[in-house]
Design an enzyme around this catalytic site. Structure first.
Site, mmCIF file in Angstrom:
data_model
loop_
_atom_site.group_PDB
_atom_site.id
_atom_site.type_symbol
_atom_site.label_atom_id
_atom_site.label_comp_id
_atom_site.label_asym_id
_atom_site.label_seq_id
_atom_site.Cartn_x
_atom_site.Cartn_y
_atom_site.Cartn_z
ATOM 1 N N GLY A 36 59.988 -76.937 14.767
ATOM 2 C CA GLY A 36 59.815 -78.261 15.344
ATOM 3 C C GLY A 36 59.286 -78.283 16.763
ATOM 4 N N TYR A 37 59.074 -77.134 17.376
ATOM 5 C CA TYR A 37 58.567 -77.105 18.750
ATOM 6 C C TYR A 37 57.056 -77.345 18.746
ATOM 7 C CZ TYR A 37 62.997 -75.031 20.381
ATOM 8 O OH TYR A 37 64.322 -74.785 20.685
ATOM 9 N N THR A 38 56.634 -78.373 19.445
ATOM 10 C CA THR A 38 55.219 -78.744 19.601
ATOM 11 C C THR A 38 54.473 -78.693 18.270
ATOM 12 O OG1 THR A 38 54.591 -76.489 20.302
ATOM 13 C CG2 THR A 38 55.141 -78.055 22.027
ATOM 14 N N ASP A 39 55.109 -79.249 17.244
ATOM 15 C CA ASP A 39 54.505 -79.353 15.908
ATOM 16 C C ASP A 39 54.017 -78.005 15.380
ATOM 17 O OD1 ASP A 39 54.995 -82.057 16.049
ATOM 18 O OD2 ASP A 39 52.969 -82.555 16.705
ATOM 19 N N GLY A 40 54.748 -76.951 15.666
ATOM 20 C CA GLY A 40 54.403 -75.632 15.154
ATOM 21 C C GLY A 40 53.518 -74.805 16.056
#
Length: 316
Positions: free
Chosen positions: A52-56
């Site tokens: 979920g961090y920066t959309d992958g």
């Protein structure tokens, strides 16, 4: 950097972890490279990211640097699943399908065949707990994850999940829990810390610097170039700009002045050496900021300073 076992498991990691939540957004590929180089040169091994961090994009940047800056076998690679981006909305899904599909996607992004530590990012009432934990078992039995853990679980949730995993033959035991913990937020000491100690989980604190407040940079207001100046992060930081937190920050600053340390080093040393803690996860936008945190490795708080900080930050 000193190494510690994660809870009662045989997994050993550096006693500081490298957080990558800003990679792919506030931290570009060049700064990410410089951060990883500095971290590894300091003896760091634990790299923490999440689907979920920066959309992958965080996982993609981690993968791009593995094998280049550092050998895959020389790091402990940790990621999380359960929080996703669907369109423009944040979504939580801890079903077996979502978790295992997410793990496969994470592995592809990072260009690896397994992660060393895979964690459920958040508790959800929408999926049965046994289904969520069954996904962890499947990941371990298939070789896609070596160890498993949880994140952002309350005390009773931690105890329930860890006990469930211990109760059945063939289940993968939980080895870690990643939770917020700092001088301005000691809530986990009420239930999560004792539950983790009883059930053999190592604690991986996130935001060990109180969302940046414990560095002292917000003492006279919010700098215009800080993340807290943006509407997205303002509420994230404002929680710790109250009177109680200001008193704790002033105590940290006084301790730093007396020791000739930085406030960051005082706050980070405090949480790093708390009972049950394996490794605080330290995130930074730049390599220069990260190096400031890595300087804590050869520092240990004097007992009288530690006790004074315990007193000023004591839970009500």
């Amino acid at each position: 950097m000193q190494q510690r076992y994660v809870g009662s498991s045989g997994l050993r990691v550096s006693r500081l972890g490298l957080g990558t939540m800003t990679w792919g957004k506030d931290t570009d590929e060049h700064e990410a490279r410089d951060q990883l180089i500095a971290f590894c040169e300091a003896g760091g091994t634990l790299i923490d990211t999440a689907a979920g961090y920066t959309d992958g994009r965080s996982e993609e940047q981690v993968g791009a640097l593995l094998g280049d800056v550092v050998r895959r076998e020389d790091v402990v690679l940790a990621t999380k699943a359960g929080i996703w981006r669907r369109g423009h909305e944040r979504a939580v899904d801890t079903s077996r399908r979502a978790l295992l599909n997410g793990l496969d996607t994470s592995l592809r992004r990072m260009g690896v065949d397994h992660v060393d530590l895979w964690q459920v990012h958040i508790w959800s009432d929408e999926a049965p707990l046994e289904e969520t934990l069954g996904a962890l078992d499947a990941a371990v039995s298939s070789g896609r994850a070596t160890y498993v853990g949880i994140s952002n679980y309350t005390g009773w949730q931690t105890a329930q999940a860890a006990t469930w995993q211990r109760a059945g033959a063939g289940r993968a035991p939980l080895v870690s829990t990643q939770v917020e913990y700092s001088l301005v937020n000691r809530e986990i000491e009420r239930e999560v810390v004792p539950a983790s100690a009883a059930l053999g989980l190592g604690i991986l604190p996130w935001s060990p610097l109180g969302r940046g407040v414990l560095t002292g940079k917000y003492r006279t207001g919010i700098p215009g170039d800080s993340r807290a100046a943006s509407p997205v992060f303002a509420s994230f930081v404002e929680r710790y700009l109250d009177e109680r937190s200001r008193g704790i920050v002033e105590a940290v600053v006084r301790a730093a002045d007396g020791l000739d340390w930085t406030p960051l080093e005082v706050a980070l040393a405090w949480v790093r050496d708390r009972p049950g803690v394996t490794a605080p996860i330290v995130g930074a936008r730049t390599a220069a900021q990260l190096k400031g945190a890595l300087g804590v490795e050869d520092k240990e708080l004097p007992p009288e300073i530690r006790e004074a900080l315990d007193d000023v930050s004591e839970l009500a």
